[in-house]
Scaffold this motif. Structure first.
Motif, PDB file in Angstrom:
ATOM      1  N   ASP A  26       8.134  -5.160  -8.747  1.00 49.84           N
ATOM      2  CA  ASP A  26       8.051  -3.708  -8.959  1.00 49.84           C
ATOM      3  C   ASP A  26       6.715  -3.122  -8.518  1.00 49.84           C
ATOM      4  O   ASP A  26       6.343  -2.027  -8.948  1.00 49.84           O
ATOM      5  N   ALA A  27       5.983  -3.830  -7.664  1.00 50.41           N
ATOM      6  CA  ALA A  27       4.685  -3.326  -7.222  1.00 50.41           C
ATOM      7  C   ALA A  27       4.808  -2.047  -6.409  1.00 50.41           C
ATOM      8  O   ALA A  27       3.832  -1.297  -6.264  1.00 50.41           O
ATOM      9  N   ASP A  28       5.998  -1.777  -5.865  1.00 51.94           N
ATOM     10  CA  ASP A  28       6.207  -0.533  -5.116  1.00 51.94           C
ATOM     11  C   ASP A  28       7.073   0.445  -5.904  1.00 51.94           C
ATOM     12  O   ASP A  28       7.521   1.458  -5.360  1.00 51.94           O
ATOM     13  N   TRP A  29       7.312   0.157  -7.186  1.00 49.80           N
ATOM     14  CA  TRP A  29       8.129   1.032  -8.032  1.00 49.80           C
ATOM     15  C   TRP A  29       7.244   2.126  -8.606  1.00 49.80           C
ATOM     16  O   TRP A  29       6.174   1.860  -9.141  1.00 49.80           O
ATOM     17  N   ILE A  30       7.678   3.381  -8.536  1.00 49.27           N
ATOM     18  CA  ILE A  30       6.804   4.474  -8.963  1.00 49.27           C
ATOM     19  C   ILE A  30       7.298   5.167 -10.230  1.00 49.27           C
ATOM     20  O   ILE A  30       6.772   6.204 -10.621  1.00 49.27           O
ATOM     21  N   SER A  83      -1.311   1.609 -14.161  1.00 44.85           N
ATOM     22  CA  SER A  83      -2.507   2.176 -13.542  1.00 44.85           C
ATOM     23  C   SER A  83      -2.155   2.755 -12.181  1.00 44.85           C
ATOM     24  O   SER A  83      -1.767   2.011 -11.263  1.00 44.85           O
ATOM     25  N   LEU A  84      -2.269   4.071 -12.055  1.00 44.72           N
ATOM     26  CA  LEU A  84      -2.010   4.715 -10.766  1.00 44.72           C
ATOM     27  C   LEU A  84      -2.993   4.212  -9.715  1.00 44.72           C
ATOM     28  O   LEU A  84      -2.620   3.938  -8.575  1.00 44.72           O
ATOM     29  N   HIS A  85      -4.262   4.096 -10.099  1.00 50.78           N
ATOM     30  CA  HIS A  85      -5.294   3.661  -9.153  1.00 50.78           C
ATOM     31  C   HIS A  85      -4.998   2.250  -8.640  1.00 50.78           C
ATOM     32  O   HIS A  85      -5.032   1.998  -7.426  1.00 50.78           O
ATOM     33  N   ALA A  86      -4.685   1.314  -9.552  1.00 58.01           N
ATOM     34  CA  ALA A  86      -4.398  -0.057  -9.140  1.00 58.01           C
ATOM     35  C   ALA A  86      -3.138  -0.132  -8.290  1.00 58.01           C
ATOM     36  O   ALA A  86      -3.069  -0.908  -7.335  1.00 58.01           O
ATOM     37  N   CYS A  87      -2.145   0.693  -8.625  1.00 57.83           N
ATOM     38  CA  CYS A  87      -0.899   0.688  -7.861  1.00 57.83           C
ATOM     39  C   CYS A  87      -1.137   1.141  -6.424  1.00 57.83           C
ATOM     40  O   CYS A  87      -0.615   0.542  -5.474  1.00 57.83           O
ATOM     41  N   VAL A  88      -1.953   2.179  -6.239  1.00 60.13           N
ATOM     42  CA  VAL A  88      -2.259   2.654  -4.885  1.00 60.13           C
ATOM     43  C   VAL A  88      -3.014   1.578  -4.110  1.00 60.13           C
ATOM     44  O   VAL A  88      -2.732   1.337  -2.928  1.00 60.13           O
ATOM     45  N   GLU A  89      -3.951   0.913  -4.746  1.00 59.12           N
ATOM     46  CA  GLU A  89      -4.686  -0.156  -4.070  1.00 59.12           C
ATOM     47  C   GLU A  89      -3.745  -1.280  -3.638  1.00 59.12           C
ATOM     48  O   GLU A  89      -3.884  -1.827  -2.536  1.00 59.12           O
ATOM     49  N   SER A  90      -2.789  -1.621  -4.486  1.00 61.54           N
ATOM     50  CA  SER A  90      -1.822  -2.659  -4.132  1.00 61.54           C
ATOM     51  C   SER A  90      -0.948  -2.222  -2.960  1.00 61.54           C
ATOM     52  O   SER A  90      -0.661  -3.006  -2.051  1.00 61.54           O
ATOM     53  N   LEU A  91      -0.534  -0.959  -2.975  1.00 61.37           N
ATOM     54  CA  LEU A  91       0.264  -0.438  -1.865  1.00 61.37           C
ATOM     55  C   LEU A  91      -0.539  -0.456  -0.565  1.00 61.37           C
ATOM     56  O   LEU A  91       0.012  -0.729   0.513  1.00 61.37           O
ATOM     57  N   GLU A  92      -1.846  -0.197  -0.636  1.00 60.46           N
ATOM     58  CA  GLU A  92      -2.683  -0.224   0.567  1.00 60.46           C
ATOM     59  C   GLU A  92      -2.768  -1.639   1.135  1.00 60.46           C
ATOM     60  O   GLU A  92      -2.801  -1.822   2.357  1.00 60.46           O
ATOM     61  N   THR A  93      -2.804  -2.645   0.261  1.00 59.19           N
ATOM     62  CA  THR A  93      -2.793  -4.030   0.739  1.00 59.19           C
ATOM     63  C   THR A  93      -1.494  -4.332   1.480  1.00 59.19           C
ATOM     64  O   THR A  93      -1.493  -4.936   2.561  1.00 59.19           O
ATOM     65  N   MET A  94      -0.387  -3.899   0.911  1.00 61.06           N
ATOM     66  CA  MET A  94       0.907  -4.098   1.573  1.00 61.06           C
ATOM     67  C   MET A  94       0.949  -3.380   2.921  1.00 61.06           C
ATOM     68  O   MET A  94       1.427  -3.929   3.926  1.00 61.06           O
ATOM     69  N   LEU A  95       0.470  -2.144   2.930  1.00 59.92           N
ATOM     70  CA  LEU A  95       0.478  -1.368   4.165  1.00 59.92           C
ATOM     71  C   LEU A  95      -0.338  -2.053   5.256  1.00 59.92           C
ATOM     72  O   LEU A  95       0.057  -2.054   6.436  1.00 59.92           O
ATOM     73  N   ALA A  96      -1.473  -2.636   4.883  1.00 53.28           N
ATOM     74  CA  ALA A  96      -2.305  -3.320   5.873  1.00 53.28           C
ATOM     75  C   ALA A  96      -1.565  -4.504   6.494  1.00 53.28           C
ATOM     76  O   ALA A  96      -1.657  -4.747   7.706  1.00 53.28           O
ATOM     77  N   GLN A 113       4.159   4.263   2.432  1.00 53.49           N
ATOM     78  CA  GLN A 113       3.261   5.414   2.563  1.00 53.49           C
ATOM     79  C   GLN A 113       3.694   6.561   1.656  1.00 53.49           C
ATOM     80  O   GLN A 113       2.847   7.238   1.051  1.00 53.49           O
ATOM     81  N   SER A 114       4.990   6.810   1.565  1.00 50.53           N
ATOM     82  CA  SER A 114       5.473   7.900   0.717  1.00 50.53           C
ATOM     83  C   SER A 114       5.115   7.646  -0.739  1.00 50.53           C
ATOM     84  O   SER A 114       4.738   8.557  -1.476  1.00 50.53           O
ATOM     85  N   ARG A 115       5.209   6.395  -1.167  1.00 47.48           N
ATOM     86  CA  ARG A 115       4.872   6.065  -2.545  1.00 47.48           C
ATOM     87  C   ARG A 115       3.375   6.166  -2.802  1.00 47.48           C
ATOM     88  O   ARG A 115       2.943   6.680  -3.839  1.00 47.48           O
ATOM     89  N   ALA A 116       2.585   5.678  -1.867  1.00 40.33           N
ATOM     90  CA  ALA A 116       1.134   5.758  -2.039  1.00 40.33           C
ATOM     91  C   ALA A 116       0.675   7.208  -2.094  1.00 40.33           C
ATOM     92  O   ALA A 116      -0.173   7.584  -2.925  1.00 40.33           O
ATOM     93  N   GLU A 117       1.238   8.051  -1.231  1.00 40.16           N
ATOM     94  CA  GLU A 117       0.838   9.460  -1.206  1.00 40.16           C
ATOM     95  C   GLU A 117       1.253  10.172  -2.484  1.00 40.16           C
ATOM     96  O   GLU A 117       0.493  10.986  -3.038  1.00 40.16           O
ATOM     97  N   LEU A 118       2.447   9.890  -2.968  1.00 40.58           N
ATOM     98  CA  LEU A 118       2.894  10.505  -4.213  1.00 40.58           C
ATOM     99  C   LEU A 118       1.989  10.110  -5.377  1.00 40.58           C
ATOM    100  O   LEU A 118       1.586  10.963  -6.183  1.00 40.58           O
ATOM    101  N   LEU A 119       1.636   8.840  -5.466  1.00 39.43           N
ATOM    102  CA  LEU A 119       0.790   8.392  -6.564  1.00 39.43           C
ATOM    103  C   LEU A 119      -0.621   8.957  -6.455  1.00 39.43           C
ATOM    104  O   LEU A 119      -1.252   9.267  -7.470  1.00 39.43           O
ATOM    105  N   ARG A 120      -1.130   9.102  -5.231  1.00 40.49           N
ATOM    106  CA  ARG A 120      -2.448   9.746  -5.069  1.00 40.49           C
ATOM    107  C   ARG A 120      -2.401  11.182  -5.567  1.00 40.49           C
ATOM    108  O   ARG A 120      -3.325  11.656  -6.239  1.00 40.49           O
ATOM    109  N   THR A 121      -1.331  11.889  -5.219  1.00 41.48           N
ATOM    110  CA  THR A 121      -1.184  13.276  -5.655  1.00 41.48           C
ATOM    111  C   THR A 121      -1.083  13.363  -7.175  1.00 41.48           C
ATOM    112  O   THR A 121      -1.727  14.207  -7.810  1.00 41.48           O
ATOM    113  N   LEU A 122      -0.282  12.497  -7.761  1.00 44.32           N
ATOM    114  CA  LEU A 122      -0.137  12.481  -9.214  1.00 44.32           C
ATOM    115  C   LEU A 122      -1.471  12.203  -9.890  1.00 44.32           C
ATOM    116  O   LEU A 122      -1.840  12.854 -10.873  1.00 44.32           O
TER     117      LEU A 122
END
Length: 319
Positions: free
Chosen positions: A228-232, A241-254, A283-292
């Motif tokens: 569920d690391a990409d579950w929002i 943690s929104l911050h930790a979730c975005v960081e994890s998504l960035e690792t996946m994106l890389a 990307q859609s999930r990372a952007e949504l979580l950044r906005t939230l």
């Protein structure tokens, strides 16, 4: 519930919502071949999923190794620990992050999961008054009794919340703990990710949804299992943690941007094939979580009352 091969040596047992809405809510379970045995990632929950996993194990006959990797310890992903005892296997392994344990056992029951979430929420707000609409109305009795009998309220709420959860199982295998102190930077063709190399498996720390979230990366099959690391949805909004979730998504994106991932295997929903589709999804999930996160921080620094929000909910001047 269906089982099919996603690509050579990778199978999915698709999770589902039960038709009668009273059975367990099952996540996807994945079975992956390696040259040393089989990996079961997220054994899910319920006897039907366990039966499908057992059939896939039996297809391989005698195994040198069977690894059961717990993507995170929530009941819908980790209840079927007993699949680690199945088959003719020389070496059996269960692997989970240390944050997913209570004492010496993996916290894979719905009651443990919900009790933890309620405890985290109570530190900042009343969990029974935080919802909107129909959910708020359903939780109204708990919000009322919470003021006079908090312990009884929590017990009653847990009884209702776990009705569809099913029963977790145990295993004779002593689980291995992945500790944060043992995590190391792993160089994956130029992408440095924090995680663990265990028996040739590449396991990545991907917290956010849960502090015990770990993803499995298979560079040879170009597969990334995320649990569920990409579950929002919840519980990230409640106790993650929104911050930790975005960081994890960035690792996946890389990993995807460098051409290392062609198959994204999530805990819920359909798997995603192709770098472009995976990038769009993550990307859609990372952007949504950044906005939230941005909006939550703005609200924290400039508090707005619930009455004010309701009065302006159909307008756009708060966005």
């Amino acid at each position: 519930m269906t089982t099919h091969e996603i690509r050579d040596g990778v199978w999915v047992v698709e999770g589902c919502l039960p038709r009668d809405m009273m059975g367990p809510i099952a996540s996807n379970a994945y079975v992956i071949e390696s040259d040393k045995g089989l990996v079961v990632y997220d054994p899910s929950c319920g006897p039907r999923v366990a039966k499908e996993i057992a059939a896939l194990i039996d297809r391989r006959g005698s195994l040198e190794n069977l690894w059961v990797v717990i993507g995170h310890s929530h009941f819908d992903h980790a209840a079927n620990l007993h699949v680690a005892d199945h088959g003719t296997v020389a070496q059996r392994h269960i692997i989970a992050h240390e944050a997913g344990f209570v004492g010496d056992t993996i916290a894979n029951s719905a009651e443990q999961n919900y009790r933890y979430a309620i405890g985290k929420m109570k530190a900042s707000h009343d969990p029974y008054r935080a919802a909107f609409g129909a959910t708020r109305a359903m939780q109204a009795p708990f919000a009322f009794t919470q003021t006079v009998a908090p312990a009884l309220t929590e017990s009653a709420f847990l009884a209702v919340a776990t009705l569809r959860a099913g029963h977790p199982t145990t295993s004779n295998v002593v689980p291995r703990r992945l500790t944060d102190s043992d995590a190391q930077p792993i160089d994956l063709d130029g992408v440095v990710a924090r995680g663990w190399s265990v028996d040739g498996l590449t396991l990545l720390a991907t917290p956010g949804h849960s502090t015990c979230s770990i993803s499995l990366f298979d560079p040879h099959k170009r597969v990334l299992c995320t649990s569920d690391a990409d579950w929002i949805g919840n519980p990230i909004f409640a106790c993650g943690s929104l911050h930790a979730c975005v960081e994890s998504l960035e690792t996946m994106l890389a990993l995807v941007r460098t051409g290392q991932v062609e198959f994204l295997l999530p805990g819920h929903g359909l798997h995603i094939v192709g770098a472009d589709a995976i990038l769009c999804h993550l990307q859609s999930r990372a952007e949504l979580l950044r906005t939230l996160r941005h909006e939550v921080l703005n609200g924290w620094h400039q508090p707005v009352s619930y009455t004010h929000l309701r009065a302006h909910e159909t307008r756009h001047d708060l966005v």
